[in-house]
Design a protein around this motif. Structure first.
Motif, PDB file in Angstrom:
ATOM      1  N   ARG A 166       0.825  -1.215   0.000  1.00 56.60           N
ATOM      2  CA  ARG A 166       0.000   0.000   0.000  1.00 56.60           C
ATOM      3  C   ARG A 166       0.856   1.261   0.000  1.00 56.60           C
ATOM      4  O   ARG A 166       0.505   2.255  -0.625  1.00 56.60           O
ATOM      5  CB  ARG A 166      -0.925   0.007   1.216  1.00 56.60           C
ATOM      6  N   ALA A 177     -16.430  -0.810   3.176  1.00 60.92           N
ATOM      7  CA  ALA A 177     -17.866  -0.959   3.410  1.00 60.92           C
ATOM      8  C   ALA A 177     -18.159  -2.330   4.030  1.00 60.92           C
ATOM      9  O   ALA A 177     -19.005  -2.451   4.929  1.00 60.92           O
ATOM     10  CB  ALA A 177     -18.634  -0.781   2.099  1.00 60.92           C
ATOM     11  N   TYR A 233     -16.621  -2.484   7.802  1.00 60.60           N
ATOM     12  CA  TYR A 233     -17.308  -1.692   8.832  1.00 60.60           C
ATOM     13  C   TYR A 233     -18.816  -1.947   8.870  1.00 60.60           C
ATOM     14  O   TYR A 233     -19.565  -1.161   9.447  1.00 60.60           O
ATOM     15  CB  TYR A 233     -16.955  -0.205   8.656  1.00 60.60           C
ATOM     16  N   ILE A 239     -20.973   1.052  10.808  1.00 57.46           N
ATOM     17  CA  ILE A 239     -20.777   1.849  12.025  1.00 57.46           C
ATOM     18  C   ILE A 239     -20.821   3.356  11.780  1.00 57.46           C
ATOM     19  O   ILE A 239     -21.052   4.126  12.701  1.00 57.46           O
ATOM     20  CB  ILE A 239     -19.453   1.485  12.750  1.00 57.46           C
ATOM     21  N   GLY A 240     -20.575   3.782  10.530  1.00 58.17           N
ATOM     22  CA  GLY A 240     -20.588   5.221  10.252  1.00 58.17           C
ATOM     23  C   GLY A 240     -19.326   5.905  10.754  1.00 58.17           C
ATOM     24  O   GLY A 240     -18.476   5.293  11.402  1.00 58.17           O
ATOM     25  N   ILE A 241     -19.229   7.195  10.433  1.00 63.16           N
ATOM     26  CA  ILE A 241     -18.024   7.965  10.777  1.00 63.16           C
ATOM     27  C   ILE A 241     -18.449   9.259  11.476  1.00 63.16           C
ATOM     28  O   ILE A 241     -19.239  10.026  10.931  1.00 63.16           O
ATOM     29  CB  ILE A 241     -17.223   8.306   9.504  1.00 63.16           C
ATOM     30  N   TYR A 263      -4.631   7.774   8.923  1.00 65.48           N
ATOM     31  CA  TYR A 263      -5.659   8.205   9.867  1.00 65.48           C
ATOM     32  C   TYR A 263      -6.715   7.118  10.027  1.00 65.48           C
ATOM     33  O   TYR A 263      -7.250   6.613   9.049  1.00 65.48           O
ATOM     34  CB  TYR A 263      -6.332   9.500   9.408  1.00 65.48           C
ATOM     35  N   ARG A 264      -7.019   6.762  11.276  1.00 63.96           N
ATOM     36  CA  ARG A 264      -8.084   5.799  11.535  1.00 63.96           C
ATOM     37  C   ARG A 264      -8.903   6.321  12.711  1.00 63.96           C
ATOM     38  O   ARG A 264      -8.343   6.886  13.645  1.00 63.96           O
ATOM     39  CB  ARG A 264      -7.499   4.426  11.893  1.00 63.96           C
ATOM     40  N   THR A 265     -10.210   6.131  12.660  1.00 63.39           N
ATOM     41  CA  THR A 265     -11.028   6.619  13.766  1.00 63.39           C
ATOM     42  C   THR A 265     -10.795   5.719  14.984  1.00 63.39           C
ATOM     43  O   THR A 265     -10.370   4.575  14.852  1.00 63.39           O
ATOM     44  CB  THR A 265     -12.526   6.591  13.423  1.00 63.39           C
ATOM     45  N   LEU A 287      -4.404   3.451   5.059  1.00 64.79           N
ATOM     46  CA  LEU A 287      -3.936   4.018   3.787  1.00 64.79           C
ATOM     47  C   LEU A 287      -4.950   3.897   2.662  1.00 64.79           C
ATOM     48  O   LEU A 287      -4.823   4.545   1.622  1.00 64.79           O
ATOM     49  CB  LEU A 287      -2.635   3.326   3.345  1.00 64.79           C
ATOM     50  N   GLY A 288      -5.967   3.045   2.860  1.00 67.29           N
ATOM     51  CA  GLY A 288      -6.922   2.765   1.787  1.00 67.29           C
ATOM     52  C   GLY A 288      -7.561   4.018   1.194  1.00 67.29           C
ATOM     53  O   GLY A 288      -7.558   4.220  -0.027  1.00 67.29           O
ATOM     54  N   SER A 295      -6.616   7.125   1.490  1.00 64.25           N
ATOM     55  CA  SER A 295      -5.624   8.032   0.942  1.00 64.25           C
ATOM     56  C   SER A 295      -5.274   7.605  -0.492  1.00 64.25           C
ATOM     57  O   SER A 295      -5.122   8.447  -1.391  1.00 64.25           O
ATOM     58  CB  SER A 295      -4.400   7.989   1.856  1.00 64.25           C
TER      59      SER A 295
HETATM   60  P1  ADP Z   1      -8.319   1.352   7.066  1.00 65.64           P
HETATM   61  O1  ADP Z   1      -7.289   0.441   6.490  1.00 65.64           O
HETATM   62  O2  ADP Z   1      -8.103   1.617   8.512  1.00 65.64           O
HETATM   63  O3  ADP Z   1      -9.719   0.956   6.732  1.00 65.64           O
HETATM   64  P2  ADP Z   1      -8.763   3.637   5.332  1.00 65.64           P
HETATM   65  O4  ADP Z   1      -7.848   4.716   4.876  1.00 65.64           O
HETATM   66  O5  ADP Z   1      -9.377   2.789   4.273  1.00 65.64           O
HETATM   67  O6  ADP Z   1      -7.970   2.756   6.369  1.00 65.64           O
HETATM   68  O7  ADP Z   1      -9.894   4.303   6.194  1.00 65.64           O
HETATM   69  C1  ADP Z   1      -9.517   5.217   7.206  1.00 65.64           C
HETATM   70  C2  ADP Z   1     -10.500   5.165   8.341  1.00 65.64           C
HETATM   71  O8  ADP Z   1     -11.771   5.663   7.892  1.00 65.64           O
HETATM   72  C3  ADP Z   1     -10.797   3.770   8.865  1.00 65.64           C
HETATM   73  O9  ADP Z   1      -9.831   3.356   9.802  1.00 65.64           O
HETATM   74  C4  ADP Z   1     -12.150   3.987   9.498  1.00 65.64           C
HETATM   75  O10 ADP Z   1     -11.981   4.625  10.746  1.00 65.64           O
HETATM   76  C5  ADP Z   1     -12.818   4.985   8.567  1.00 65.64           C
HETATM   77  N1  ADP Z   1     -13.680   4.346   7.544  1.00 65.64           N
HETATM   78  C6  ADP Z   1     -13.379   4.154   6.236  1.00 65.64           C
HETATM   79  N2  ADP Z   1     -14.402   3.601   5.571  1.00 65.64           N
HETATM   80  C7  ADP Z   1     -15.404   3.449   6.469  1.00 65.64           C
HETATM   81  C8  ADP Z   1     -16.748   2.945   6.396  1.00 65.64           C
HETATM   82  N3  ADP Z   1     -17.258   2.489   5.258  1.00 65.64           N
HETATM   83  N4  ADP Z   1     -17.473   2.963   7.536  1.00 65.64           N
HETATM   84  C9  ADP Z   1     -16.969   3.444   8.695  1.00 65.64           C
HETATM   85  N5  ADP Z   1     -15.716   3.923   8.833  1.00 65.64           N
HETATM   86  C10 ADP Z   1     -14.944   3.938   7.738  1.00 65.64           C
END
Ligand code: ADP
Length: 270
Positions: A90, A161, A164, A191-193, A206-208, A221-222, A224
């Motif tokens: 990645r 998708a 989560y 779960i939503g953001i 960045y991850r929540t 990184l996905g 990004s």
């Molecule tokens: P990761 O590999 O952690 O999924 P991403 O860059 O793809 O990394 O996403 C960053 C963050 O955005 C995730 O860690 C998650 O907190 C949030 N996120 C991304 N897509 C979703 C989704 N469909 N539903 C809820 N949270 C999401």
């Protein structure tokens, strides 16, 4: 940082020209800073799995007489190695997309093929998670660009998708033409953001908090990669989300006509 750079410019140029030089230097500084940040936070992110690998190797050595322990540590070692593999591929994808001199191909791409290959790439993951991925919307639309880069971008949205979403939920992937653009929307009921995180999820690593605590094994990184891939195609990506209700990510790309071969003898097909 800008005033510091004034001293760099040549003295014998007109005020207008010196302004141009200043802006150029500032842009150069910005790109350099981005590169430094990228290297710094990449090294930081690699430290954890690399540390885990060496600890596990030591643990395996000292548990040599206990086959059960060895088996457990070995499984964890493989998991960490797989994670390192994912992380490095990645990081490479992202750095390729971020560097302007790495050209991406520019050909007419069928959006249907992009979507189908993205779904195929995550069919096993969807199955394992018990999530149903439903494809819908318009067919036969085209864009210009690199089909592999685009399907990886859509695939990353689909993968998130699924990750989560709760078991048994469905994920929708829809395509439509909007104002001279093709819109690909990936919707989940997961779960939503939280609103405060919605802008930041596109930043690398960045991850929540919620995603971290769920141990989804992500890299951060996905999204990004999605953002840079889409920007390189002259498009953008956005998110709408309600915590606890789900999220919709939409990619918009400039629409293109169908490839030449589809209009033999100059006949326009509509
Ligand atoms: P990761 O590999 O952690 O999924 P991403 O860059 O793809 O990394 O996403 C960053 C963050 O955005 C995730 O860690 C998650 O907190 C949030 N996120 C991304 N897509 C979703 C989704 N469909 N539903 C809820 N949270 C999401």
């Amino acid at each position: 940082a800008e005033p510091r750079l004034v001293s760099v410019r040549a003295t014998r140029i007109t005020p207008r020209l010196s302004l141009l030089v200043l802006r150029d230097i500032t842009e150069h500084e910005r790109v350099e800073q981005m590169r430094r940040d990228f290297v710094a936070n990449t090294s930081h992110e690699l430290k954890t799995p690399v540390g885990a690998v060496s600890l596990l190797a030591e643990a395996i050595e000292s548990a040599a007489d206990d086959p059960d322990q060895v088996r457990i540590f070995t499984a964890r070692l493989s998991a960490e190695a797989a994670r390192l593999g994912l992380l490095s591929s990645r990081i490479m994808d992202l750095s390729r997309l971020q560097s302007a001199d790495q050209l991406i191909s520019q050909r007419t791409v069928a959006v249907d093929e992009v979507v189908v290959s993205a779904l195929e790439a995550h069919a096993i993951q969807a199955d394992a998670a018990g999530v149903d991925v439903v494809r819908g919307g318009q067919r036969g639309l085209h864009v210009q660009g690199d089909p592999q880069v685009l399907s990886e971008a859509v695939g990353n949205l689909v993968a998130n998708a699924i990750v989560y979403s709760p078991k048994g939920a469905s994920v929708g992937v829809g395509v439509k033409e909007v104002e001279g653009a093709v819109e690909i929307a990936v919707t989940d009921r997961g779960i939503g953001i939280p609103e405060a995180d919605q802008e930041r999820v596109f930043e690398r690593f960045y991850r929540t908090d919620q995603a971290r605590s769920r141990r989804t094994g992500g890299t951060g990184l996905g999204l990004s990669i999605v953002k840079h891939a889409v920007q390189r195609h002259g498009g953008d990506v956005r998110v709408w989300s309600q915590p606890g209700q789900g999220s919709t990510f939409t990619i918009r790309l400039p629409i293109s006509g169908p490839p030449e071969e589809l209009t033999p003898g100059g006949r326009k097909e509509r």
